[in-house]
Design a protein around this motif. Sequence first.
Motif, PDB file in Angstrom:
ATOM      1  N   ILE A 134       0.863  -1.177   0.000  1.00  0.00           N
ATOM      2  CA  ILE A 134       0.000   0.000   0.000  1.00  0.00           C
ATOM      3  C   ILE A 134       0.895   1.221   0.000  1.00  0.00           C
ATOM      4  CG2 ILE A 134      -1.756   1.309   1.237  1.00  0.00           C
ATOM      5  CD1 ILE A 134      -2.734  -1.280   2.469  1.00  0.00           C
ATOM      6  N   GLY A 135       0.729   2.082  -0.998  1.00  0.00           N
ATOM      7  CA  GLY A 135       1.508   3.313  -1.106  1.00  0.00           C
ATOM      8  C   GLY A 135       0.612   4.529  -0.971  1.00  0.00           C
ATOM      9  N   THR A 136       1.064   5.538  -0.257  1.00  0.00           N
ATOM     10  CA  THR A 136       0.259   6.730   0.016  1.00  0.00           C
ATOM     11  C   THR A 136       1.060   7.985  -0.239  1.00  0.00           C
ATOM     12  OG1 THR A 136      -1.019   5.552   1.706  1.00  0.00           O
ATOM     13  CG2 THR A 136      -1.086   7.942   1.773  1.00  0.00           C
ATOM     14  N   SER A 137       0.400   8.987  -0.770  1.00  0.00           N
ATOM     15  CA  SER A 137       1.001  10.300  -0.962  1.00  0.00           C
ATOM     16  C   SER A 137       0.072  11.355  -0.380  1.00  0.00           C
ATOM     17  CB  SER A 137       1.227  10.585  -2.449  1.00  0.00           C
ATOM     18  OG  SER A 137       1.841  11.840  -2.636  1.00  0.00           O
ATOM     19  N   GLY A 138       0.664  12.328   0.328  1.00  0.00           N
ATOM     20  CA  GLY A 138      -0.137  13.458   0.786  1.00  0.00           C
ATOM     21  C   GLY A 138      -0.437  13.495   2.257  1.00  0.00           C
TER      22      GLY A 138
END
Length: 281
Positions: free
Chosen positions: A212-216
């Motif tokens: 799981i990758g997240t930005s912000g």
Amino acid sequence: MWTDEQPRTRWADPATFRFRRPDLRLGARDPRPDRSGPVAGDRIAVRHSVRTSTAEYTLLLNAPEWLGRRGVGEALRDAVAELRAIDLTYGPNQPESLVSRLRRGEIGPESYPPLADLVDRCAAMRAATDGWFDAWAVPGGFDPGGLLGGWAVERAAARLRAAGIHDYAVLTGADLVVRGHAGHGGPWRVAVHHPTDRRRAPLVLEMAAGAIGTSGVTGRQGHVVDPHTGEPADQLVAATVVGPDLAVADAYATALYAAGPAGLAWFRSGSDYRPLLAARR
């Protein structure tokens, strides 16, 4: 908004966590992994955190007993050494890193196979996201930061598997990679919290392999720019993508954060990657 796309992992009912706590949480006020429950008697459970110059990583291992504590310790040291080495060798903020030398024109990407792999991955993600992930559209030249952390985690995880550990989780910020089983013997239970609305129930997944990758969600304003204009991205407050490889999921999340809802068109039916979250401002 939470997206309507479904990842290739099994959804779990959040209500069940009243009785079965999640093993891992993303986007919660306290991002640390939940305390694990009982561990099977034939496993060696290890939890270790390490900080590099740019990130903090937490490794949770459920190693086979036959490996022994010495073998588990050696595998852990090898994985941590890989994380530290990538920070020093490829970090764009390290003046003598390979990436910095590449930016100055002192070497070419073909000089070192891992550097060539990193550059190739960035080029592939630029094509896959219609240019919204563009490691070359930043001040100073090539900067793979949008996927470098995920790439480092995947390489460290490969070290664990090579040592015989196939049940693990590696977390950094709001990103993670999991494989195999948690300490309770089942798949990893992951609760993904909304970044701003704490009243919403988390998205809950049970994962035996994936990322799981997240930005912000770092709180740093303007840390992702629109590569087409050079201006800070401002349509979303966060973007989260799930899929097999963290480097790719990270890059997709960065691009989705920059592009806004228009980026949801990249995730067509049959894709190995799915958006979990595209939260508008």
